[in-house]
Design a protein around this motif. Structure first.
Motif, PDB file in Angstrom:
ATOM      1  N   THR A  65      70.507  28.731  -3.746  1.00  9.52           N
ATOM      2  CA  THR A  65      69.528  29.737  -4.612  1.00  9.52           C
ATOM      3  C   THR A  65      69.379  28.465  -6.427  1.00  9.52           C
ATOM      4  O   THR A  65      68.056  28.536  -6.291  1.00  9.52           O
ATOM      5  CB  THR A  65      70.452  30.533  -5.262  1.00  9.52           C
ATOM      6  N   ASN A  70      58.636  31.161  -3.780  1.00  7.85           N
ATOM      7  CA  ASN A  70      59.227  32.888  -4.493  1.00  7.85           C
ATOM      8  C   ASN A  70      60.423  33.419  -3.332  1.00  7.85           C
ATOM      9  O   ASN A  70      60.921  34.436  -3.858  1.00  7.85           O
ATOM     10  CB  ASN A  70      57.753  33.091  -4.743  1.00  7.85           C
ATOM     11  N   VAL A  99      65.941  26.004  -4.614  1.00 10.22           N
ATOM     12  CA  VAL A  99      65.381  26.902  -4.352  1.00 10.22           C
ATOM     13  C   VAL A  99      64.553  26.840  -6.299  1.00 10.22           C
ATOM     14  O   VAL A  99      63.025  26.520  -6.208  1.00 10.22           O
ATOM     15  CB  VAL A  99      65.565  28.077  -4.046  1.00 10.22           C
ATOM     16  N   GLN A 100      65.460  27.332  -6.868  1.00 11.95           N
ATOM     17  CA  GLN A 100      64.337  27.670  -7.883  1.00 11.95           C
ATOM     18  C   GLN A 100      64.203  26.228  -9.147  1.00 11.95           C
ATOM     19  O   GLN A 100      63.056  26.286  -9.982  1.00 11.95           O
ATOM     20  CB  GLN A 100      65.537  28.558  -9.426  1.00 11.95           C
ATOM     21  N   LYS A 152      67.261  36.065  -1.894  1.00 15.58           N
ATOM     22  CA  LYS A 152      68.056  35.634  -1.503  1.00 15.58           C
ATOM     23  C   LYS A 152      68.543  35.832  -2.940  1.00 15.58           C
ATOM     24  O   LYS A 152      69.896  36.177  -3.104  1.00 15.58           O
ATOM     25  CB  LYS A 152      68.209  34.154  -2.467  1.00 15.58           C
ATOM     26  N   GLN A 153      67.848  37.116  -3.959  1.00 16.73           N
ATOM     27  CA  GLN A 153      68.211  37.955  -4.771  1.00 16.73           C
ATOM     28  C   GLN A 153      69.290  39.788  -3.867  1.00 16.73           C
ATOM     29  O   GLN A 153      70.267  39.634  -4.268  1.00 16.73           O
ATOM     30  CB  GLN A 153      66.884  38.253  -5.879  1.00 16.73           C
ATOM     31  N   VAL A 196      63.201  33.193  -3.187  1.00 13.73           N
ATOM     32  CA  VAL A 196      63.722  33.224  -3.958  1.00 13.73           C
ATOM     33  C   VAL A 196      64.324  34.767  -3.990  1.00 13.73           C
ATOM     34  O   VAL A 196      65.501  35.419  -4.510  1.00 13.73           O
ATOM     35  CB  VAL A 196      63.495  33.037  -6.095  1.00 13.73           C
TER      36      VAL A 196
END
Length: 62
Positions: free
Chosen positions: A11, A54, A14-15, A60-61, A57
């Motif tokens: 994560t 995006n 990715v961010q 994954k959240q 993200v």
């Protein structure tokens, strides 16, 4: 970046890639407005990469 590569990232990675891609996109758009890029398709490809990041993200959240 391909989807398979993005899915293997954590994560935080990715961010970080997303922030880097957004900064590169804004620089590329500005450079293209000043003088046309040699390969303007790079802008489209980078925009699609940002969308993929995006999406990952968001996935994954959940």
């Amino acid at each position: 970046m391909k989807n398979a590569e993005i899915k293997n990232l954590s994560t935080e990675d990715v961010q970080a890639k997303l922030a880097e891609a957004k900064a590169q996109f804004s620089k590329m758009k500005l450079a293209h407005k000043i003088s046309p890029l040699e390969n303007p398709i790079q802008i489209r490809d980078l925009r699609k990469t940002i969308a993929r990041l995006n999406t990952q993200v968001t996935n994954k959240q959940q």
